[in-house]
Scaffold this active site. Structure first.
Site, mmCIF file in Angstrom:
data_model
loop_
_atom_site.group_PDB
_atom_site.id
_atom_site.type_symbol
_atom_site.label_atom_id
_atom_site.label_comp_id
_atom_site.label_asym_id
_atom_site.label_seq_id
_atom_site.Cartn_x
_atom_site.Cartn_y
_atom_site.Cartn_z
ATOM 1 N N GLY A 170 0.807 -1.212 0.000
ATOM 2 C CA GLY A 170 0.000 0.000 0.000
ATOM 3 C C GLY A 170 0.839 1.260 0.000
ATOM 4 O O GLY A 170 0.440 2.283 0.552
ATOM 5 N N ASN A 213 1.397 3.420 -2.203
ATOM 6 C CA ASN A 213 1.032 4.458 -3.167
ATOM 7 C C ASN A 213 0.217 5.585 -2.554
ATOM 8 O O ASN A 213 -0.073 6.584 -3.215
ATOM 9 C CB ASN A 213 0.241 3.847 -4.329
ATOM 10 N N GLY A 260 -1.242 7.639 1.458
ATOM 11 C CA GLY A 260 -1.271 7.749 2.906
ATOM 12 C C GLY A 260 0.073 7.589 3.576
ATOM 13 O O GLY A 260 1.115 8.001 3.057
ATOM 14 N N GLY A 283 1.738 4.928 4.031
ATOM 15 C CA GLY A 283 2.620 4.037 3.285
ATOM 16 C C GLY A 283 3.454 4.799 2.276
ATOM 17 O O GLY A 283 4.659 4.569 2.142
ATOM 18 N N TYR A 287 -13.070 -4.019 11.947
ATOM 19 C CA TYR A 287 -11.786 -3.330 11.806
ATOM 20 C C TYR A 287 -10.924 -3.525 13.056
ATOM 21 O O TYR A 287 -9.734 -3.855 12.961
ATOM 22 C CB TYR A 287 -12.009 -1.845 11.548
#
Length: 298
Positions: free
Chosen positions: A21, A23, A25, A27, A164
């Protein structure tokens, strides 16, 4: 280290870091900081086009490879194609409070992506990992519980936030049991975990239930820090000299924001028996096991 910033990251020349991930936030922020310190960064992303857009805005050696953590076939393909050594694996990608959805293999989307996808990826890559595995959890782990009778929300009414929280608790139990197993076989690799606090990432713009999304957006406006600040705990867990099973988060109010430090975890996240049980079930569900013999012979 109480004042950690990106300037404290040492030179990473010669090291390869895989960021799931990477790409967007935190990350993307972590990947950008590591690439700027001369690491070879691999963005493992579901959408390669978005990955290439993110990589183009980074300095250094950044590659993009396709990985869908909600599809075991994609995870196997990624691991089979990735033949070079990995110094650090950052299990960052995740989904947050979507409507009830299923992965390609029928798992509840959050448990399947946030936990089972990273569980499978880590174990498949582990014989090639040389330094550490960093798994990104969340402060939501404190509200989480593992429902071993219905992990995939097939019988009880679906609650997106509870699902979650379960997946983020699973991230910490996974880290603890992974560290135990690594130590047991004498591996030099360590497992660590981190949480970003309240970061205003695209996780908060998911298609979750409108009331929950509205509450999260209001909390984000009040407490959220930038993606760059939210990435600092991940970076700390990835490069600072810490012990295995360390957990890093912000040092500010309710661990929502601030500089990274070692933080505590819920009683549920310290349940060693639950960690072992979750590991065994995760092996059954994914068909991926801990590569004990490969690590012992390394």
């Amino acid at each position: 280290m109480t004042t950690f910033s990106v300037s404290d990251i040492p030179s990473l020349t010669g090291r390869t870091v895989v960021v799931t991930g990477g790409n967007s936030g935190i990350g993307r922020a972590a990947a950008r900081a590591l690439a700027a310190k001369d690491a070879h960064v691999v963005l493992a992303v579901r959408n390669p086009e978005k990955g290439r857009e993110a990589a183009a805005a980074m300095t250094g050696h950044v590659d993009v490879r396709q990985l869908d953590l909600a599809d075991l076939a994609s995870i196997h393909a990624f691991a089979e194609d990735f033949t070079e050594p990995v110094d650090v694996l950052i299990n960052n990608a995740g989904v947050m409070i979507p409507p009830l959805s299923r992965t390609a293999d029928g798992f509840e989307l959050q448990f399947g992506t946030n936990h089972l996808g990273h569980f499978a990826l880590t174990n498949l890559l582990l014989p090639r990992i040389r330094e550490r595995v960093v798994t990104v959890s969340s402060g939501a782990q404190r509200r989480g519980s593992i429902d071993f009778d219905d992990l995939n929300w097939e019988r009880k009414p679906y609650k997106a936030m509870a699902a979650y929280a379960q997946s983020k608790l699973a991230n910490l139990l996974f880290t603890s049991e992974l560290q135990r197993r690594l130590a047991e076989v004498g591996s030099p690799v360590i497992a660590t975990a981190a949480h970003p606090g309240m970061a205003a990432t695209n996780l908060l713009s998911s298609d979750g239930q409108s009331r929950m999304r509205s509450l999260m957006e209001k909390a984000a406006l009040a407490l959220a820090q930038s993606d760059d600040a939210g990435a600092l705990p991940t970076l700390y867990a990835a490069v600072v000299d810490v012990s295995g099973d360390s957990y890093v988060g912000p040092n500010g109010f309710m661990e929502a924001r601030g500089k990274p430090k070692l933080v505590g975890r819920s009683a549920n996240a310290q349940d060693a028996e639950a960690a072992r049980r979750l590991w065994d079930i995760s092996e059954e569900l994914t068909g991926v096991t801990f590569p004990r013999h490969a690590l012992q012979s390394a």
